[in-house]
Design a protein around this motif. Structure first.
Motif, short mmCIF file in Angstrom:
data_model
loop_
_atom_site.label_atom_id
_atom_site.label_comp_id
_atom_site.label_asym_id
_atom_site.label_seq_id
_atom_site.Cartn_x
_atom_site.Cartn_y
_atom_site.Cartn_z
N CYS A 1 0.79 -1.06 0.04
CA CYS A 1 -0.12 -0.03 -0.39
C CYS A 1 0.87 0.63 -0.42
O CYS A 1 0.39 2.21 0.08
N GLY A 2 2.11 1.17 -0.03
CA GLY A 2 3.01 2.37 0.60
C GLY A 2 2.84 3.38 1.45
O GLY A 2 3.05 4.63 1.92
N ARG A 3 1.64 3.20 2.34
CA ARG A 3 1.27 3.72 3.29
C ARG A 3 1.72 3.42 5.23
O ARG A 3 1.26 4.43 5.93
N CYS A 4 1.14 2.21 5.09
CA CYS A 4 0.75 1.58 6.22
C CYS A 4 2.03 1.77 7.08
O CYS A 4 3.38 1.94 6.27
N CYS B 1 5.29 -0.32 5.23
CA CYS B 1 5.41 -0.33 4.62
C CYS B 1 6.59 1.73 4.47
O CYS B 1 7.35 1.45 4.37
N CYS C 1 3.47 -5.79 3.41
CA CYS C 1 2.72 -5.06 4.10
C CYS C 1 1.19 -5.93 4.37
O CYS C 1 1.14 -6.51 3.58
N SER D 1 -1.79 -5.55 4.10
CA SER D 1 -2.63 -4.70 3.02
C SER D 1 -1.87 -5.48 1.62
O SER D 1 -2.93 -4.74 1.07
ZN LIG Z 1 1.18 -1.21 3.56
#
Ligand SMILES: [Zn+2]
Ligand SMILES: [Zn+2]
Length: 315
Positions: free
Chosen positions: A82-85, A88, A96, A98
């Protein structure tokens, strides 16, 4: 588009799957080759409960996407994070929670004419690396992951259990860093491949080897028990097999002998592409055949036979 589809009970070739649509942050890649991996066969045995188009080893050409990628030859990292959690943001995108995983978890894969991949996952292939070599980038990266995780045992005596495709890549990567590598193999075909790569072959029924590091690359539930027999006290045992079935093995030896057990999955593409470009890892000896995509169901059945090399699907 044409694709191989796994519906949970059968794999079949279908002519009229809707084309993937371009979404923000993604590219549509026309597949040149897709490799069949033991994980694909495990998916067909129930691993991950996946439904859809399998296939996570591929090389292709970007058909649609950002200008700087269009027309480029690429390989794709398979974890779509996701690049945001927190995982990540901490640089653990391959874990990740998700994530989708191409052809394995929640995202269609490369056993198709076209596949949609996040642009962040794409790596441009150096011109000197041929298509049939580049398609091995993902499993070579997985071998580099094992290298990263076992540096405490580097340059020691290493045993790779299993002379399949991944086993032979692991053996080469670990030999490259200076390990004294033996590969345990079941068949004469496997022994031939091991020796062609200038590695030492040992038979399945050999006496305990007391290796510093043992890597299970059998792709079968029996691999862990075999590996445990051959690791020395305080040694390392790296598990590279993802199997649908459960392991049934006593773990007391791990405790008594203080063996370090390491799970290992996907790896970094940069060193893999660099090694392939430099010709440090031989992949041609692992190649069995190229099969047209419309005969892919047959190829999936063939791929599980003992001693088979890598089968590549060509859409
Ligand atoms: Zn993530
Ligand atoms: Zn794989």
């Amino acid at each position: 588009l044409r694709a191989l589809i796994w519906d949970g009970a059968h794999a079949r070739f279908v002519h009229d799957v809707p084309d993937p649509t371009l979404m923000p942050g993604t590219a549509i890649v026309r597949v040149l080759y897709a490799g069949i991996c033991t994980t694909d066969l495990q998916i067909l045995a129930g691993y991950m409960g996946f439904r859809g188009i399998p296939g996570h080893e591929m090389v292709g050409v970007v058909e649609d996407g950002p200008d700087h990628l269009r027309g480029r030859r690429v390989v794709a990292e398979i974890n779509f994070s996701c690049g945001r959690c927190p995982s990540c943001l901490a640089g653990r995108g391959r874990h990740c929670p998700s994530r989708a995983v191409m052809g394995i978890l929640g995202a269609d894969g490369a056993f198709a004419d076209l596949v949609r991949v996040p642009t962040a996952n794409l790596h441009v292939v150096p011109d000197t690396v041929s298509d049939s070599v580049a398609v091995f980038t993902e499993p070579v990266a997985a071998a580099y992951r094992a290298e990263e995780q076992t540096r405490a045992f580097a340059r020691g005596r290493t045993l790779v259990v299993g002379a399949g495709k991944l086993g032979l890549l692991l053996a080469q990567v670990l030999a490259q860093r200076g390990d004294e590598v033996s590969v345990m193999c079941r068949s004469d075909t496997a022994r031939g491949r091991v020796e062609m790569l200038a590695l030492r072959a040992v038979p399945m029924e050999c006496a305990p080897l007391g290796a510093d590091l043992v890597v299970d690359a059998t792709g079968s539930p029996e691999g862990l028990a075999i590996a445990l027999e051959h690791v020395r006290p305080l040694g390392g045992l790296l598990l590279k097999s993802t199997v649908a079935a459960d392991h049934h093995v006593g773990l007391a030896r791990l405790v008594v002998d203080e063996v370090t057990l390491i799970g290992s999955r996907c790896g970094p593409f940069e060193p893999a592409l660099a090694a392939l470009e430099a010709g440090q890892i031989a992949v041609e000896p692992l190649l069995e055949a190229v099969v047209p995509l419309d005969r892919g169901v047959d190829a999936l059945a063939q791929a599980g036979l003992p001693g088979k090399g890598k089968l590549l699907l060509r859409p």
